[in-house]
Motif scaffolding. Structure first.
Motif, PDB file in Angstrom:
ATOM      1  N   VAL A 163       0.865  -1.025  -0.136  1.00  0.00           N
ATOM      2  CA  VAL A 163       0.068   0.087   0.032  1.00  0.00           C
ATOM      3  C   VAL A 163       0.986   1.345   0.084  1.00  0.00           C
ATOM      4  O   VAL A 163       1.748   1.398   0.651  1.00  0.00           O
ATOM      5  CB  VAL A 163      -0.891  -0.006   1.238  1.00  0.00           C
ATOM      6  CG1 VAL A 163      -1.725   1.287   1.146  1.00  0.00           C
ATOM      7  CG2 VAL A 163      -1.742  -1.211   1.057  1.00  0.00           C
ATOM      8  N   PHE A 164       0.691   2.378  -1.001  1.00  0.00           N
ATOM      9  CA  PHE A 164       1.555   3.356  -1.128  1.00  0.00           C
ATOM     10  C   PHE A 164       0.714   4.533  -0.965  1.00  0.00           C
ATOM     11  O   PHE A 164      -0.420   4.742  -1.303  1.00  0.00           O
ATOM     12  CB  PHE A 164       2.164   3.412  -2.407  1.00  0.00           C
ATOM     13  CG  PHE A 164       2.957   4.606  -2.801  1.00  0.00           C
ATOM     14  CD1 PHE A 164       4.283   4.802  -2.178  1.00  0.00           C
ATOM     15  CD2 PHE A 164       2.461   5.766  -3.475  1.00  0.00           C
ATOM     16  CE1 PHE A 164       4.991   6.047  -2.314  1.00  0.00           C
ATOM     17  CE2 PHE A 164       3.150   6.790  -3.760  1.00  0.00           C
ATOM     18  CZ  PHE A 164       4.424   6.966  -3.082  1.00  0.00           C
ATOM     19  N   GLY A 165       1.084   5.460  -0.181  1.00  0.00           N
ATOM     20  CA  GLY A 165       0.307   6.830   0.181  1.00  0.00           C
ATOM     21  C   GLY A 165      -0.370   6.485   1.388  1.00  0.00           C
ATOM     22  O   GLY A 165      -0.518   5.620   2.161  1.00  0.00           O
ATOM     23  N   ILE A 166      -0.433   7.923   2.052  1.00  0.00           N
ATOM     24  CA  ILE A 166      -1.239   7.979   3.284  1.00  0.00           C
ATOM     25  C   ILE A 166      -2.571   8.418   3.225  1.00  0.00           C
ATOM     26  O   ILE A 166      -3.631   7.997   3.905  1.00  0.00           O
ATOM     27  CB  ILE A 166      -0.510   9.027   4.222  1.00  0.00           C
ATOM     28  CG1 ILE A 166       1.311   8.365   4.327  1.00  0.00           C
ATOM     29  CG2 ILE A 166      -1.035   9.333   5.603  1.00  0.00           C
ATOM     30  CD1 ILE A 166       2.181   9.433   5.184  1.00  0.00           C
ATOM     31  N   TRP A 167      -2.947   9.642   2.590  1.00  0.00           N
ATOM     32  CA  TRP A 167      -4.235  10.075   2.508  1.00  0.00           C
ATOM     33  C   TRP A 167      -5.026   9.601   1.601  1.00  0.00           C
ATOM     34  O   TRP A 167      -6.127   9.271   1.634  1.00  0.00           O
ATOM     35  CB  TRP A 167      -4.475  11.769   2.426  1.00  0.00           C
ATOM     36  CG  TRP A 167      -3.253  12.154   3.443  1.00  0.00           C
ATOM     37  CD1 TRP A 167      -2.095  13.106   3.336  1.00  0.00           C
ATOM     38  CD2 TRP A 167      -3.429  12.258   4.906  1.00  0.00           C
ATOM     39  NE1 TRP A 167      -1.748  13.289   4.235  1.00  0.00           N
ATOM     40  CE2 TRP A 167      -2.344  12.904   5.452  1.00  0.00           C
ATOM     41  CE3 TRP A 167      -4.361  11.857   5.708  1.00  0.00           C
ATOM     42  CZ2 TRP A 167      -2.156  13.261   6.663  1.00  0.00           C
ATOM     43  CZ3 TRP A 167      -4.099  11.767   7.180  1.00  0.00           C
ATOM     44  CH2 TRP A 167      -3.031  12.568   7.603  1.00  0.00           C
ATOM     45  N   ARG A 168      -4.487   9.315   0.419  1.00  0.00           N
ATOM     46  CA  ARG A 168      -5.072   8.556  -0.814  1.00  0.00           C
ATOM     47  C   ARG A 168      -4.317   7.515  -1.280  1.00  0.00           C
ATOM     48  O   ARG A 168      -3.705   7.201  -2.084  1.00  0.00           O
ATOM     49  CB  ARG A 168      -5.219   9.608  -1.808  1.00  0.00           C
ATOM     50  CG  ARG A 168      -6.397  10.795  -1.750  1.00  0.00           C
ATOM     51  CD  ARG A 168      -6.391  11.688  -2.948  1.00  0.00           C
ATOM     52  NE  ARG A 168      -5.033  12.296  -3.195  1.00  0.00           N
ATOM     53  CZ  ARG A 168      -4.843  13.401  -4.202  1.00  0.00           C
ATOM     54  NH1 ARG A 168      -5.887  13.499  -4.850  1.00  0.00           N
ATOM     55  NH2 ARG A 168      -3.652  14.131  -4.315  1.00  0.00           N
ATOM     56  N   PRO A 169      -4.428   6.279  -0.580  1.00  0.00           N
ATOM     57  CA  PRO A 169      -3.515   5.048  -0.756  1.00  0.00           C
ATOM     58  C   PRO A 169      -4.028   4.251  -1.875  1.00  0.00           C
ATOM     59  O   PRO A 169      -5.374   4.450  -2.448  1.00  0.00           O
ATOM     60  CB  PRO A 169      -3.774   4.422   0.742  1.00  0.00           C
ATOM     61  CG  PRO A 169      -5.200   4.789   0.939  1.00  0.00           C
ATOM     62  CD  PRO A 169      -5.506   6.208   0.718  1.00  0.00           C
ATOM     63  N   VAL A 170      -3.130   3.809  -2.509  1.00  0.00           N
ATOM     64  CA  VAL A 170      -3.263   2.732  -3.431  1.00  0.00           C
ATOM     65  C   VAL A 170      -2.490   1.535  -3.608  1.00  0.00           C
ATOM     66  O   VAL A 170      -1.514   1.514  -2.697  1.00  0.00           O
ATOM     67  CB  VAL A 170      -2.835   3.278  -4.790  1.00  0.00           C
ATOM     68  CG1 VAL A 170      -3.704   4.893  -5.315  1.00  0.00           C
ATOM     69  CG2 VAL A 170      -1.374   3.704  -5.054  1.00  0.00           C
ATOM     70  N   ILE A 171      -3.165   0.505  -4.023  1.00  0.00           N
ATOM     71  CA  ILE A 171      -2.419  -0.852  -3.845  1.00  0.00           C
ATOM     72  C   ILE A 171      -1.642  -0.948  -5.051  1.00  0.00           C
ATOM     73  O   ILE A 171      -2.028  -1.010  -6.117  1.00  0.00           O
ATOM     74  CB  ILE A 171      -3.393  -1.840  -3.621  1.00  0.00           C
ATOM     75  CG1 ILE A 171      -4.164  -1.881  -2.413  1.00  0.00           C
ATOM     76  CG2 ILE A 171      -2.819  -3.175  -3.489  1.00  0.00           C
ATOM     77  CD1 ILE A 171      -5.341  -2.987  -2.098  1.00  0.00           C
ATOM     78  N   LEU A 172      -0.287  -1.460  -4.785  1.00  0.00           N
ATOM     79  CA  LEU A 172       0.646  -1.451  -5.890  1.00  0.00           C
ATOM     80  C   LEU A 172       0.909  -3.157  -5.999  1.00  0.00           C
ATOM     81  O   LEU A 172       1.170  -3.796  -5.002  1.00  0.00           O
ATOM     82  CB  LEU A 172       2.066  -0.971  -5.552  1.00  0.00           C
ATOM     83  CG  LEU A 172       1.787   0.730  -5.342  1.00  0.00           C
ATOM     84  CD1 LEU A 172       3.162   1.141  -5.292  1.00  0.00           C
ATOM     85  CD2 LEU A 172       1.149   1.405  -6.526  1.00  0.00           C
TER      86      LEU A 172
END
Length: 590
Positions: A163-172
């Motif tokens: 999971v990348f990002g804090i406020w708007r996370p995305v799954i890589l």
């Protein structure tokens, strides 16, 4: 000696290390419970490094009620303060001649700050480089049409799912991962990542990253970081298994990801292969159900949390610095003078062997004349202090400029102190001191702050063979009694006084606060003579130490106390009130 500029930082490190040790103890007590509980314990220990106790104490002190009482805080407050701030300075510094020892170590704080900044910059630089590396892969990736609550991006390279990002996370997800994992295994991996998103693990990891950057030199910070990753992954594993994913399928999916893809080196990117892989697989395969927290452990955690947060706030409420001098516009019931004349003293006054000549006269009806006195002397007089109990962070003239003061009440009140009984005169003096305190606040704009420090004191105890003075005789047939005192350097006469009063008088000549530990009650008459020129022994345990002064014609104070009174001054440690002059202004002459 610790430089004063480093004391707050060292106190904060000590307090945070103590809380981390408590967290480790709680984690051991919770080892049979769910990993989520231990994770929050470790996260709280990490966040404590960002919240100094002094900040919480300051919050409490803002809601405390300042008081005009000059009494020192109790022993409990002193113990808490010394335990929480072991590197605090022994007392505030008074502006004086340059301190050679301090100048020799003046470079140390600057050197340590420079070293800290280098480490801080290195940790942040490493994190930024890793962040940019993962961010670049995310930008070159393509979105996958999966029906999930979080966007899923397929990225090139051998990067593990995360999971990348804090406020708007995305799954890589790495490209081609579906070729290596079965659909059931892919489902388990996505469930693991969605668990990280729901828990906001990246935000918690970012907070601990700040802690690591600021406190990079503290090994316990890195140890806490490892525990956070371990419990974070274990908590997600427990949740994935509770959702119905088979242990065999889930364990095999983690092993395949570890085989084909590299783990992310980014601290605040939650992946699937974090923590000790072997231990994780063993826990997943055994699938031992962790127990929830029972009532006892819930109360234990709640109590620990309240103690850490509410404890310093409560201490701040109880030990709020006292604003001693009353401000202008205070309650009209306070005692004050109605007629006050203050003028600069004439220069070049004569001096005595004991300092500048001054005049102090207490007249009937609360009339006082003070001649050639400094603000420092007035503070000593109004609050019953010694020179070593007064420090100044305010004007430089408070111990230099001299004034002539004539103050009285209109209409006159208080009676003639020469015709008052001992108790009545004590009350008279207390009221007079309160009026002088009002004078200092109104005419000098004086603001004092009271502190308390554990300092060297003298305990006044009864010597081996008992005391040698007599109780005060009863009143004569006419009701007349001899009372009061006559005191000057080298001589003390006290009539109808308790030993606590004697201890306060001895404090003026012993160089330390003298605390009555005799256990004697009642009123006594006593006389004490000593040589003020005799050298005072550094260690009161040796009261017979010989004087080093060639012109000393009598015993030292310590010897006289033991030989003439049958008492003894012993070195000890105890709370001593200190008064800091925060501000003052020159009075208008009238």
């Amino acid at each position: 000696m610790v430089p004063s500029s480093l004391s707050p930082a060292l106190n904060h490190l000590w307090q945070s290390t103590l809380i981390a040790t408590v967290a480790a103890t709680l984690a051991v007590l919770l080892k049979s419970n769910r990993a989520q509980a231990r994770y929050w314990v470790w996260l709280a220990a990490s966040m404590k490094f960002l919240i100094p106790f002094s900040l919480l104490v300051g919050v409490g002190s803002r809601f405390g009620s300042p008081t005009a009482s000059p009494n020192a805080p109790g022993r409990f407050s002193m113990v808490v303060e010394q335990f929480g701030q072991p590197f605090a300075q022994a007392q505030p510094h008074i502006v004086a001649a340059p301190n050679i020892a301090a100048s020799q170590t003046g470079w140390l704080p600057d050197f340590l700050i420079a070293v800290w900044f280098v480490g801080f910059a290195a940790v942040l630089m490493r994190w930024c480089l890793n962040w940019q590396r993962v961010r670049a892969k995310r930008r070159t990736g393509s979105f996958l049409p999966l029906q999930l609550s979080v966007p899923v991006v397929s990225t090139p390279g051998l990067l593990e799912p995360g999971v990348f990002g804090i406020w708007r996370p995305v799954i890589l997800l790495p490209e081609g991962i579906t070729e290596h994992l079965a659909p059931s295994q892919m489902k388990a991996i996505l469930a693991h990542e969605l668990c990280h998103v729901r828990r906001r693990d990246n935000l918690a990891a970012a907070i601990h990253l700040i802690v690591e950057a600021i406190f990079w030199f503290h090994p316990m910070v890195w140890w806490i970081g490892a525990r956070l990753v371990e419990e974070r992954e274990r908590a997600c594993d427990e949740e994935v298994l509770s959702m119905g994913n088979g242990p065999n399928v889930y364990a095999e999916s983690i092993l395949k990801v570890s085989k084909f893809y590299l783990g992310s080196r980014l601290t605040c990117m939650s992946g699937v292969t974090g923590s000790d892989l072997k231990a994780r697989i063993e826990r997943i395969m055994t699938n031992c159900a962790s127990r929830g927290l029972n009532l006892t452990k819930k109360l234990l955690l709640a109590g620990a949390g309240v103690a850490v947060v509410a404890g310093p706030i409560l201490f701040g409420l109880l030990s709020v610095p006292r604003s001693i001098a009353q401000p202008k516009g205070a309650s009209p019931k306070r005692l004050s003078f109605d007629i006050i004349s203050i003028r600069p003293a004439a220069p070049f006054r004569a001096t005595t062997p004991f300092g500048n000549d001054f005049k102090l006269w207490y007249g009937p009806d609360s009339h006082v004349i003070l001649s050639n006195v400094t603000l420092q002397f007035l503070i000593k007089l109004a609050y019953g202090l010694r020179d070593d109990q007064i420090a100044s962070s305010g004007p430089s003239w408070f111990g230099l400029r001299r004034f002539d003061i004539d103050a009285k009440c209109d209409p006159p009140v208080g009676g003639d102190p020469r015709r008052l009984s001992f108790d009545e005169r004590q009350a008279y003096n207390e009221r007079l001191n309160l009026r002088i305190q009002s004078l200092l606040a109104d005419r000098f704009g004086l603001k004092l702050r009271q502190e308390a420090k554990e300092k060297a004191v003298f305990d006044l105890v009864v010597a081996k063979n008992g005391h040698k003075f007599q109780a005060s005789p009863p009143p004569g047939p006419d009701g007349q009694v001899k009372q009061g005192s006559r005191v000057w350097p080298g001589h003390m006469e006290v009539y109808r006084a308790n030993i606590e009063v004697v201890a306060r008088m001895l404090s003026d000549f012993a160089g330390r606060t003298v605390i009555d530990r005799t256990g004697l009650t009642g009123s006594y008459d006593l006389t004490l003579d000593w040589s003020p020129e005799a050298a005072t022994p550094l260690d009161a345990a040796d009261p017979n130490a010989k004087s080093s002064a060639a012109d000393a014609s009598g015993p030292s104070l310590f010897t006289a106390v033991q030989e003439q009174l049958g008492l003894k001054l012993e070195s000890a440690k105890g709370p001593v009130p200190l008064f800091v002059v925060e501000s003052a202004s020159l009075p208008d002459a009238n």
